[in-house]
Design a protein around this motif. Structure first.
Motif, PDB file in Angstrom:
ATOM      1  N   GLY A 150     -11.403  50.786  87.251  1.00 36.60           N
ATOM      2  CA  GLY A 150     -10.659  51.328  88.372  1.00 36.60           C
ATOM      3  C   GLY A 150     -11.228  52.679  88.741  1.00 36.60           C
ATOM      4  O   GLY A 150     -11.836  53.353  87.915  1.00 36.60           O
ATOM      5  N   ALA A 151     -11.044  53.067  89.991  1.00 36.26           N
ATOM      6  CA  ALA A 151     -11.574  54.349  90.446  1.00 36.26           C
ATOM      7  C   ALA A 151     -10.608  54.969  91.438  1.00 36.26           C
ATOM      8  O   ALA A 151      -9.846  54.274  92.104  1.00 36.26           O
ATOM      9  CB  ALA A 151     -12.938  54.165  91.097  1.00 36.26           C
ATOM     10  N   GLY A 152     -10.648  56.276  91.516  1.00 33.70           N
ATOM     11  CA  GLY A 152      -9.854  57.011  92.483  1.00 33.70           C
ATOM     12  C   GLY A 152     -10.708  58.089  93.121  1.00 33.70           C
ATOM     13  O   GLY A 152     -11.584  58.666  92.483  1.00 33.70           O
ATOM     14  N   VAL A 153     -10.464  58.344  94.397  1.00 36.31           N
ATOM     15  CA  VAL A 153     -11.226  59.347  95.134  1.00 36.31           C
ATOM     16  C   VAL A 153     -10.251  60.372  95.686  1.00 36.31           C
ATOM     17  O   VAL A 153      -9.169  60.025  96.165  1.00 36.31           O
ATOM     18  CB  VAL A 153     -12.010  58.692  96.294  1.00 36.31           C
ATOM     19  CG1 VAL A 153     -12.769  59.722  97.095  1.00 36.31           C
ATOM     20  CG2 VAL A 153     -12.961  57.639  95.759  1.00 36.31           C
ATOM     21  N   GLU A 154     -10.628  61.648  95.599  1.00 36.60           N
ATOM     22  CA  GLU A 154      -9.777  62.738  96.078  1.00 36.60           C
ATOM     23  C   GLU A 154     -10.621  63.760  96.832  1.00 36.60           C
ATOM     24  O   GLU A 154     -11.682  64.161  96.345  1.00 36.60           O
ATOM     25  CB  GLU A 154      -9.113  63.406  94.872  1.00 36.60           C
ATOM     26  CG  GLU A 154      -8.247  64.567  95.215  1.00 36.60           C
ATOM     27  CD  GLU A 154      -7.660  65.231  93.962  1.00 36.60           C
ATOM     28  OE1 GLU A 154      -7.162  66.361  94.100  1.00 36.60           O
ATOM     29  OE2 GLU A 154      -7.720  64.658  92.870  1.00 36.60           O
ATOM     30  N   MET A 208     -14.638  61.742  92.332  1.00 36.46           N
ATOM     31  CA  MET A 208     -14.259  60.394  91.949  1.00 36.46           C
ATOM     32  C   MET A 208     -14.015  60.348  90.450  1.00 36.46           C
ATOM     33  O   MET A 208     -14.763  60.924  89.671  1.00 36.46           O
ATOM     34  CB  MET A 208     -15.366  59.406  92.330  1.00 36.46           C
ATOM     35  CG  MET A 208     -15.061  57.966  91.956  1.00 36.46           C
ATOM     36  SD  MET A 208     -16.408  56.823  92.350  1.00 36.46           S
ATOM     37  CE  MET A 208     -16.267  56.782  94.119  1.00 36.46           C
ATOM     38  N   GLY A 209     -12.961  59.659  90.059  1.00 31.04           N
ATOM     39  CA  GLY A 209     -12.689  59.388  88.660  1.00 31.04           C
ATOM     40  C   GLY A 209     -12.785  57.893  88.427  1.00 31.04           C
ATOM     41  O   GLY A 209     -12.371  57.101  89.271  1.00 31.04           O
ATOM     42  N   VAL A 210     -13.368  57.516  87.302  1.00 31.42           N
ATOM     43  CA  VAL A 210     -13.567  56.100  87.016  1.00 31.42           C
ATOM     44  C   VAL A 210     -13.085  55.813  85.602  1.00 31.42           C
ATOM     45  O   VAL A 210     -13.317  56.584  84.678  1.00 31.42           O
ATOM     46  CB  VAL A 210     -15.070  55.729  87.132  1.00 31.42           C
ATOM     47  CG1 VAL A 210     -15.303  54.283  86.763  1.00 31.42           C
ATOM     48  CG2 VAL A 210     -15.580  56.001  88.525  1.00 31.42           C
ATOM     49  N   ASN A 220     -19.617  57.347  99.008  1.00 36.53           N
ATOM     50  CA  ASN A 220     -18.203  57.430  98.650  1.00 36.53           C
ATOM     51  C   ASN A 220     -17.784  58.848  98.272  1.00 36.53           C
ATOM     52  O   ASN A 220     -16.604  59.119  98.104  1.00 36.53           O
ATOM     53  CB  ASN A 220     -17.887  56.468  97.502  1.00 36.53           C
ATOM     54  CG  ASN A 220     -18.034  55.028  97.921  1.00 36.53           C
ATOM     55  OD1 ASN A 220     -17.780  54.677  99.064  1.00 36.53           O
ATOM     56  ND2 ASN A 220     -18.471  54.192  97.013  1.00 36.53           N
TER      57      ASN A 220
END
Length: 128
Positions: free
Chosen positions: A68-72, A41-43, A22
């Motif tokens: 929750g997570a976000g990918v940049e 990634m931030g979680v 990921n």
């Protein structure tokens, strides 16, 4: 109500998410370059348990957990085929200098698209 089970389930799902696949994207390959996208990634994670007053005979207790997570995208590694050593590796930082980055990345992607298009044209001509 116990909080352990919701936390355990959420952590198991987070473990699946926190995988190197990921963070290092699928490679894009052309005749002279290989592009490898890199992400950050931030979680976030939270859990809680509580008891409340219920109008019926049950206790009104509950528990829950969520994540929750976000990918940049943050960078692209460009490997130049046929060029050995550090001279064959470039890292394009996607977090700063957006104008210059877009130009560099655009030229790399344009080369790849051109190669794909040329291959498609030659295959079409052979099929006629």
């Amino acid at each position: 109500m116990k909080i352990e089970e919701p936390i355990k389930t959420t952590v198991e799902e987070l473990r699946k998410l926190l995988d190197v696949k990921n963070l290092v994207g699928e490679t894009i390959e052309s005749e002279d370059k290989i592009l490898i996208p890199l992400m950050k990634m931030g979680v976030g994670f939270g859990a809680g348990v509580g008891e409340g007053r219920a109008s019926t005979s049950d206790t009104g207790a509950g528990s829950g957990a969520a994540a929750g997570a976000g990918v940049e995208p943050v960078a692209v590694i460009v490997l130049l085929k046929g060029v050995e050593g550090p001279g064959g590796v470039r890292v394009i930082d996607l977090t700063s200098g957006r104008g210059r980055v877009i130009g560099e990345l655009g030229s790399a992607v344009t080369d790849i698209i051109r190669e794909i298009s040329d291959k498609g044209d030659s295959e079409v001509k052979r099929g006629e």
